[in-house]
Design a protein around this motif. Structure first.
Motif, mmCIF file in Angstrom:
data_model
loop_
_atom_site.group_PDB
_atom_site.id
_atom_site.type_symbol
_atom_site.label_atom_id
_atom_site.label_comp_id
_atom_site.label_asym_id
_atom_site.label_seq_id
_atom_site.Cartn_x
_atom_site.Cartn_y
_atom_site.Cartn_z
ATOM 1 N N UNK A 88 19.321 40.115 41.346
ATOM 2 C CA UNK A 88 20.319 40.792 42.168
ATOM 3 C C UNK A 88 21.595 39.957 42.208
ATOM 4 N N UNK A 89 22.723 40.613 42.526
ATOM 5 C CA UNK A 89 24.002 39.913 42.579
ATOM 6 C C UNK A 89 24.760 40.328 43.839
ATOM 7 N N UNK A 90 25.240 39.339 44.559
ATOM 8 C CA UNK A 90 26.147 39.538 45.683
ATOM 9 C C UNK A 90 27.534 39.099 45.249
ATOM 10 N N UNK A 91 28.527 39.952 45.491
ATOM 11 C CA UNK A 91 29.918 39.541 45.365
ATOM 12 C C UNK A 91 30.595 39.772 46.709
ATOM 13 N N UNK A 92 31.674 39.089 46.928
ATOM 14 C CA UNK A 92 32.429 39.248 48.160
ATOM 15 C C UNK A 92 33.859 38.821 47.875
ATOM 16 N N UNK A 93 34.766 39.206 48.738
ATOM 17 C CA UNK A 93 36.149 38.769 48.613
ATOM 18 C C UNK A 93 36.416 37.673 49.629
ATOM 19 N N UNK A 94 36.909 36.536 49.152
ATOM 20 C CA UNK A 94 37.267 35.466 50.075
ATOM 21 C C UNK A 94 38.328 35.952 51.059
ATOM 22 N N UNK A 95 38.400 35.299 52.194
ATOM 23 C CA UNK A 95 39.415 35.609 53.203
ATOM 24 C C UNK A 95 40.811 35.634 52.579
ATOM 25 N N UNK A 96 41.592 36.607 53.005
ATOM 26 C CA UNK A 96 42.937 36.748 52.466
ATOM 27 C C UNK A 96 43.000 37.438 51.123
ATOM 28 N N UNK A 97 41.864 37.823 50.563
ATOM 29 C CA UNK A 97 41.803 38.461 49.257
ATOM 30 C C UNK A 97 41.258 39.882 49.389
ATOM 31 N N UNK A 98 41.844 40.811 48.638
ATOM 32 C CA UNK A 98 41.311 42.163 48.590
ATOM 33 C C UNK A 98 41.193 42.795 49.963
ATOM 34 N N UNK A 99 40.025 43.371 50.257
ATOM 35 C CA UNK A 99 39.801 44.085 51.520
ATOM 36 C C UNK A 99 39.343 43.172 52.651
ATOM 37 N N UNK A 100 39.166 41.893 52.381
ATOM 38 C CA UNK A 100 38.747 40.967 53.434
ATOM 39 C C UNK A 100 39.899 40.675 54.385
ATOM 40 N N UNK A 101 39.557 40.250 55.598
ATOM 41 C CA UNK A 101 40.567 39.892 56.571
ATOM 42 C C UNK A 101 41.016 38.449 56.413
ATOM 43 N N UNK A 102 41.821 38.007 57.358
ATOM 44 C CA UNK A 102 42.265 36.627 57.393
ATOM 45 C C UNK A 102 43.273 36.286 56.312
ATOM 46 N N UNK A 103 43.511 34.993 56.158
ATOM 47 C CA UNK A 103 44.427 34.482 55.150
ATOM 48 C C UNK A 103 43.764 33.346 54.380
ATOM 49 N N UNK A 104 44.079 33.265 53.124
ATOM 50 C CA UNK A 104 43.470 32.260 52.260
ATOM 51 C C UNK A 104 43.878 30.854 52.666
ATOM 52 N N UNK A 105 42.904 29.957 52.719
ATOM 53 C CA UNK A 105 43.180 28.535 52.896
ATOM 54 C C UNK A 105 42.931 27.767 51.597
ATOM 55 N N UNK A 106 42.823 28.502 50.494
ATOM 56 C CA UNK A 106 42.779 27.951 49.134
ATOM 57 C C UNK A 106 41.636 26.945 48.973
ATOM 58 N N UNK A 107 40.469 27.295 49.507
ATOM 59 C CA UNK A 107 39.276 26.499 49.271
ATOM 60 C C UNK A 107 38.740 25.731 50.455
ATOM 61 N N UNK A 108 39.418 25.745 51.593
ATOM 62 C CA UNK A 108 38.976 25.007 52.774
ATOM 63 C C UNK A 108 37.979 25.838 53.595
ATOM 64 N N UNK A 109 38.486 26.751 54.424
ATOM 65 C CA UNK A 109 37.616 27.555 55.287
ATOM 66 C C UNK A 109 36.784 28.558 54.498
ATOM 67 N N UNK A 110 37.083 28.719 53.226
ATOM 68 C CA UNK A 110 36.326 29.652 52.386
ATOM 69 C C UNK A 110 34.851 29.291 52.296
ATOM 70 N N UNK A 111 34.514 28.043 52.596
ATOM 71 C CA UNK A 111 33.094 27.674 52.590
ATOM 72 C C UNK A 111 32.329 28.488 53.631
ATOM 73 N N UNK A 112 32.988 28.905 54.711
ATOM 74 C CA UNK A 112 32.350 29.753 55.719
ATOM 75 C C UNK A 112 32.116 31.165 55.194
ATOM 76 N N UNK A 113 33.008 31.647 54.323
ATOM 77 C CA UNK A 113 32.826 32.960 53.708
ATOM 78 C C UNK A 113 31.588 32.952 52.818
ATOM 79 N N UNK A 114 31.452 31.900 52.011
ATOM 80 C CA UNK A 114 30.290 31.782 51.139
ATOM 81 C C UNK A 114 29.013 31.651 51.950
#
Length: 287
Positions: A88-114
């Protein structure tokens, strides 16, 4: 870096539960520990049984895309198409990308998204999770594995069983190539952030890092004994070969390093044959 027109994965009314693993695909939203809404797509893949390998029905790949990508980008969907042959495969959009909320922190808070995506993957009944990250996502899967260790204090249901990092940087603030100088302009300048928002569907946070997060090269020594695969192309235009070699050296020979002849950067450059080898590696080690 993700680019090109976004494709589309239809949003389903199916809701996740422990019985959907191996069933129909669905799409929903997750909420991270800091309250950001994340777009989440689940593709169950086939239930493949091979007497020479572990059964794939309990294996799920959680794919972390590169900066300016999202779950709908054609190059991300191609990664899904190959990996669903193995589990099986899960994909998601990091914060600030696509339909996700928030704003990108370019690799910092994105660990919470994962972490949220991994947690949901386990909630769907998958016992073996393999995180696969590309470029920015490659740095995120490394930090995630270091922070969510089996013996650590973080949520055990958010940990991974194996890690694949493709085209990742070894260190922050690298500006040694023209593409990375352009990326830094996009992240640090108001005009650049406007280009990111309207040209790449990527909303970038205006604040810099405070504190600076653990770098990938600091993270890799903390990942053992979780299996780790580092993949990098010898024609990567963003990060030259000293990045993967530094990561592999910092792992204390725990990591497996694949230097791919003729390969460029991230999802766009990862061919189907390479993705299939990653699938085989994961099935052998992801649990």
């Amino acid at each position: 870096m993700g680019n090109g027109p976004a494709g589309h994965v239809a949003r389903s009314t199916v809701r996740p539960n422990s019985e959907t693993a191996g069933g129909a695909p669905f799409r929903t939203f997750l909420h991270t520990d800091d309250g950001v809404r994340i777009d989440f797509v689940y593709d169950p893949g086939p239930l493949v049984h091979d007497a020479s390998r572990p059964p794939s029905g309990d294996l799920v790949f959680v794919v972390a895309h590169g900066f300016t990508g999202d779950a709908d980008r054609p190059h991300v969907r191609r990664v899904v198409d190959v990996l669903t042959r193995y589990g099986a495969v899960v994909t998601f959009s990091f914060r600030g990308h696509g339909a996700s909320g928030g704003r990108s922190t370019v690799g910092d808070r994105e660990v919470l998204d994962l972490a949220a995506a991994v947690r949901r993957a386990r909630g769907l009944g998958h016992a073996r999770v393999v995180t696969v990250g590309f470029s920015m996502g490659g740095s995120v899967v490394l930090r995630h594995a270091a922070l969510y260790r089996p013996d650590g204090p973080a949520s055990p249901d958010a940990r991974t069983d194996a890690v694949v990092s493709v085209s990742a940087p070894a260190r922050w603030y690298y500006r040694g190539t023209a593409p990375m100088r352009k990326l830094h302009w996009m992240v640090t300048r108001p005009a650049g952030r406007a280009v990111g928002r309207y040209g790449f569907r990527t909303r970038i946070h205006h604040r810099g890092w405070d504190p600076v997060p653990m770098s990938p090269v600091q993270a890799v020594p903390l990942i053992a004994p979780t299996p780790l695969l580092i993949v990098h192309g010898d024609r990567d235009g963003y990060f030259p070969l000293d990045h993967p070699r530094t990561l592999a050296e910092a792992s204390g020979e725990h990591a497996e390093l694949w230097l791919e002849p003729g390969m460029g950067h991230a999802e766009n450059a990862a061919g189907d044959e390479l993705l299939a080898r990653i699938g085989d590696w994961a099935r052998a080690r992801g649990g």
